[in-house]
Scaffold this motif. Structure first.
Motif, PDB file in Angstrom:
ATOM      1  N   ILE A 101     -31.024  52.127  18.956  1.00  0.00           N
ATOM      2  CA  ILE A 101     -31.544  52.023  17.587  1.00  0.00           C
ATOM      3  C   ILE A 101     -30.660  52.799  16.613  1.00  0.00           C
ATOM      4  O   ILE A 101     -31.048  53.064  15.475  1.00  0.00           O
ATOM      5  CB  ILE A 101     -33.006  52.527  17.491  1.00  0.00           C
ATOM      6  N   ALA A 102     -29.449  53.170  17.068  1.00  0.00           N
ATOM      7  CA  ALA A 102     -28.515  53.888  16.196  1.00  0.00           C
ATOM      8  C   ALA A 102     -27.946  52.942  15.142  1.00  0.00           C
ATOM      9  O   ALA A 102     -27.978  51.711  15.291  1.00  0.00           O
ATOM     10  CB  ALA A 102     -27.383  54.484  17.027  1.00  0.00           C
ATOM     11  N   ASP A 103     -27.406  53.525  14.094  1.00  0.00           N
ATOM     12  CA  ASP A 103     -26.746  52.756  13.040  1.00  0.00           C
ATOM     13  C   ASP A 103     -25.293  52.543  13.457  1.00  0.00           C
ATOM     14  O   ASP A 103     -24.461  53.442  13.342  1.00  0.00           O
ATOM     15  CB  ASP A 103     -26.816  53.522  11.719  1.00  0.00           C
ATOM     16  N   ALA A 104     -24.996  51.358  13.954  1.00  0.00           N
ATOM     17  CA  ALA A 104     -23.668  51.091  14.505  1.00  0.00           C
ATOM     18  C   ALA A 104     -22.566  51.236  13.463  1.00  0.00           C
ATOM     19  O   ALA A 104     -21.514  51.832  13.727  1.00  0.00           O
ATOM     20  CB  ALA A 104     -23.625  49.693  15.118  1.00  0.00           C
ATOM     21  N   GLN A 105     -22.809  50.699  12.277  1.00  0.00           N
ATOM     22  CA  GLN A 105     -21.754  50.666  11.270  1.00  0.00           C
ATOM     23  C   GLN A 105     -21.531  52.019  10.601  1.00  0.00           C
ATOM     24  O   GLN A 105     -20.387  52.431  10.379  1.00  0.00           O
ATOM     25  CB  GLN A 105     -22.083  49.620  10.199  1.00  0.00           C
ATOM     26  N   ASN A 106     -22.596  52.738  10.304  1.00  0.00           N
ATOM     27  CA  ASN A 106     -22.462  53.966   9.518  1.00  0.00           C
ATOM     28  C   ASN A 106     -22.425  55.241  10.350  1.00  0.00           C
ATOM     29  O   ASN A 106     -21.990  56.281   9.847  1.00  0.00           O
ATOM     30  CB  ASN A 106     -23.608  54.049   8.504  1.00  0.00           C
ATOM     31  N   THR A 107     -22.887  55.179  11.600  1.00  0.00           N
ATOM     32  CA  THR A 107     -22.925  56.380  12.432  1.00  0.00           C
ATOM     33  C   THR A 107     -21.949  56.315  13.602  1.00  0.00           C
ATOM     34  O   THR A 107     -21.127  57.210  13.783  1.00  0.00           O
ATOM     35  CB  THR A 107     -24.355  56.610  12.971  1.00  0.00           C
ATOM     36  N   LEU A 108     -22.051  55.256  14.397  1.00  0.00           N
ATOM     37  CA  LEU A 108     -21.218  55.173  15.601  1.00  0.00           C
ATOM     38  C   LEU A 108     -19.771  54.794  15.290  1.00  0.00           C
ATOM     39  O   LEU A 108     -18.830  55.429  15.783  1.00  0.00           O
ATOM     40  CB  LEU A 108     -21.809  54.165  16.587  1.00  0.00           C
ATOM     41  N   LEU A 109     -19.585  53.752  14.513  1.00  0.00           N
ATOM     42  CA  LEU A 109     -18.241  53.245  14.253  1.00  0.00           C
ATOM     43  C   LEU A 109     -17.305  54.299  13.659  1.00  0.00           C
ATOM     44  O   LEU A 109     -16.162  54.431  14.129  1.00  0.00           O
ATOM     45  CB  LEU A 109     -18.302  52.014  13.351  1.00  0.00           C
ATOM     46  N   PRO A 110     -17.714  55.090  12.654  1.00  0.00           N
ATOM     47  CA  PRO A 110     -16.802  56.111  12.119  1.00  0.00           C
ATOM     48  C   PRO A 110     -16.352  57.123  13.179  1.00  0.00           C
ATOM     49  O   PRO A 110     -15.201  57.570  13.164  1.00  0.00           O
ATOM     50  CB  PRO A 110     -17.631  56.782  11.011  1.00  0.00           C
ATOM     51  N   LYS A 111     -17.251  57.479  14.110  1.00  0.00           N
ATOM     52  CA  LYS A 111     -16.876  58.408  15.176  1.00  0.00           C
ATOM     53  C   LYS A 111     -15.850  57.768  16.106  1.00  0.00           C
ATOM     54  O   LYS A 111     -14.845  58.395  16.474  1.00  0.00           O
ATOM     55  CB  LYS A 111     -18.114  58.828  15.970  1.00  0.00           C
ATOM     56  N   PHE A 112     -16.096  56.521  16.468  1.00  0.00           N
ATOM     57  CA  PHE A 112     -15.169  55.823  17.356  1.00  0.00           C
ATOM     58  C   PHE A 112     -13.801  55.679  16.692  1.00  0.00           C
ATOM     59  O   PHE A 112     -12.761  55.880  17.321  1.00  0.00           O
ATOM     60  CB  PHE A 112     -15.709  54.442  17.718  1.00  0.00           C
ATOM     61  N   GLU A 113     -13.808  55.334  15.423  1.00  0.00           N
ATOM     62  CA  GLU A 113     -12.545  55.146  14.711  1.00  0.00           C
ATOM     63  C   GLU A 113     -11.764  56.452  14.620  1.00  0.00           C
ATOM     64  O   GLU A 113     -10.538  56.469  14.808  1.00  0.00           O
ATOM     65  CB  GLU A 113     -12.814  54.579  13.313  1.00  0.00           C
ATOM     66  N   PHE A 114     -12.448  57.539  14.331  1.00  0.00           N
ATOM     67  CA  PHE A 114     -11.746  58.816  14.223  1.00  0.00           C
ATOM     68  C   PHE A 114     -11.173  59.238  15.572  1.00  0.00           C
ATOM     69  O   PHE A 114     -10.001  59.637  15.670  1.00  0.00           O
ATOM     70  CB  PHE A 114     -12.671  59.920  13.701  1.00  0.00           C
ATOM     71  N   LEU A 115     -11.971  59.166  16.621  1.00  0.00           N
ATOM     72  CA  LEU A 115     -11.524  59.624  17.935  1.00  0.00           C
ATOM     73  C   LEU A 115     -10.351  58.795  18.451  1.00  0.00           C
ATOM     74  O   LEU A 115      -9.413  59.332  19.046  1.00  0.00           O
ATOM     75  CB  LEU A 115     -12.690  59.596  18.915  1.00  0.00           C
TER      76      LEU A 115
END
Length: 376
Positions: A101-115
């Motif tokens: 139920i996480a926010d894929a676009q605003n929460t998960l994706l930015p972390k993945f992109e940065f890492l």
């Protein structure tokens, strides 16, 4: 009665600017709508879309109530885009059910992109997050980026930060100001060079989690044993003394082969890492060198670096060749030392002990390759 419906409809979802087409998976409901239908559909989704067992899904559903299928599918699609396997997704959701139920676009994706932008491969990202899903709860701006910046200043390269991520991802969960920062400051005051500090953080970083008072006691203990903070073996000595239980097992293993306390202390000062090996490695190495090679246990104590070499790839092949040459009288014991046996390069060893004797001992190459047992 449980009934399952199959939907062939596709959802159009945008994640990070990318258009994703996602097909609905099967959704199970339990007859007419009831007060428990939401929980039942959550369990069904966790089983059929996330790969959890029925039992694991029931446990996970207690922590998350799935109200939006499109939102969950967006999360799963993002994970697959970043190379998470079905097995990893199942393990990740089982450990961290609220992920769906996480926010894929605003929460998960930015972390993945940065890492991934700092050099972490998608495969390594998936592996580490599956093993340590608590990392997904860390704030990108408040935790992950500040931690990266701190580590980069210490180790001076993104590649080493990537190594830390792969081997010691726990550091991204820590309150750095509580343990890590004061402990780093303490060894810096002792003039520990940048190269040693980078090695400590990259490969022996768990030591930096000790309470600062206990950490300083460890450092002082290492100093009292004669190690210089400006030398690389200081960090190895810290690692050896930090792992008290491993130290005790090593000590007992060496004693079982007749080493005195003086032998152990001398070996430790010469090669601190000899006190970080597994009992199995120590016993197998001593068994070969003493019982098959005929070496004296006390002589091995004078060259503890031997325990840092692979038994199967270096010690046994080289030892077997030398044993054959000794038995056939081509070389004498006074010509050899453990340093010569294991430290010289592969090319030099082959020239000195194998190729030059092949005309006289044709089977020597087979001995070296492990095709002939010298004890047969």
């Amino acid at each position: 009665m449980l009934s399952c419906l199959f939907s062939k409809n596709w959802l159009s979802i945008h994640v990070g600017g990318a258009h994703l087409g996602i097909q609905h998976r099967w959704i199970c409901t339990k007859g007419p709508a009831s007060s428990n239908s939401s929980g039942d559909s959550t369990v069904s989704y966790l089983v059929h879309s996330c790969g959890l067992s029925q039992e694991a899904a029931i446990v996970a559903a207690r922590k998350v109530n799935l109200h939006s299928l499109p939102k969950a599918e967006t999360v799963l699609s993002l994970l697959r885009e970043y190379k998470f396997s079905d097995t990893q997704i199942s393990a990740l959701v089982r450990k961290h059910p609220k992920l769906v139920i996480a926010d894929a676009q605003n929460t998960l994706l930015p972390k993945f992109e940065f890492l991934t932008s700092i050099g972490i491969s998608r495969l390594d990202l998936a592996t580490v997050l599956t093993y340590n899903p608590r990392l997904l709860d860390r704030s990108l701006q408040d935790n992950i980026i500040p931690c990266y910046t701190f580590l980069k200043d210490l180790v001076l390269s993104d590649s080493k930060v990537v190594t830390i991520w792969k081997n010691n991802s726990w550091v991204f969960l820590e309150n750095l100001s509580k343990h890590v920062i004061p402990n780093v400051a303490f060894v810096r005051e002792l003039s520990m060079p940048q190269s040693c500090l980078a090695y400590l953080v990259t490969y022996k970083g768990r030591i930096l989690l000790k309470d600062p008072e206990l950490f300083s006691q460890l450092v002082v203990e290492v100093q009292q044993l004669g190690f210089d903070p400006q030398m690389a073996n200081f960090v190895h000595a810290m690692a050896a003394l930090y792992a008290k239980e491993t130290w005790k097992r090593c000590q007992e293993a060496y004693r079982s082969w007749g080493w005195s306390d003086d032998d152990i202390r001398s070996a430790f000062r010469s090669c601190p890492m000899c006190m970080t090996k597994s009992e199995k490695k120590i016993m197998a190495t001593m068994e070969f060198l003493v019982n098959k090679m005929g070496l004296q246990s006390g002589d091995i104590a004078k060259y503890p670096y031997i325990f840092g070499y692979s038994l199967e790839k270096r010690i046994i092949p080289r030892g077997s060749v030398v044993k054959v040459l000794l038995l056939k009288g081509f070389i004498e014991e006074k010509e050899l030392s453990l340093a010569t046996l294991c430290s010289i390069s592969e090319e030099r060893f082959l020239y000195r002990f194998v190729t030059r004797y092949l005309d006289h001992v044709p089977q020597l190459s087979d001995v070296y390759q492990g095709k002939v047992d010298i004890c047969e």
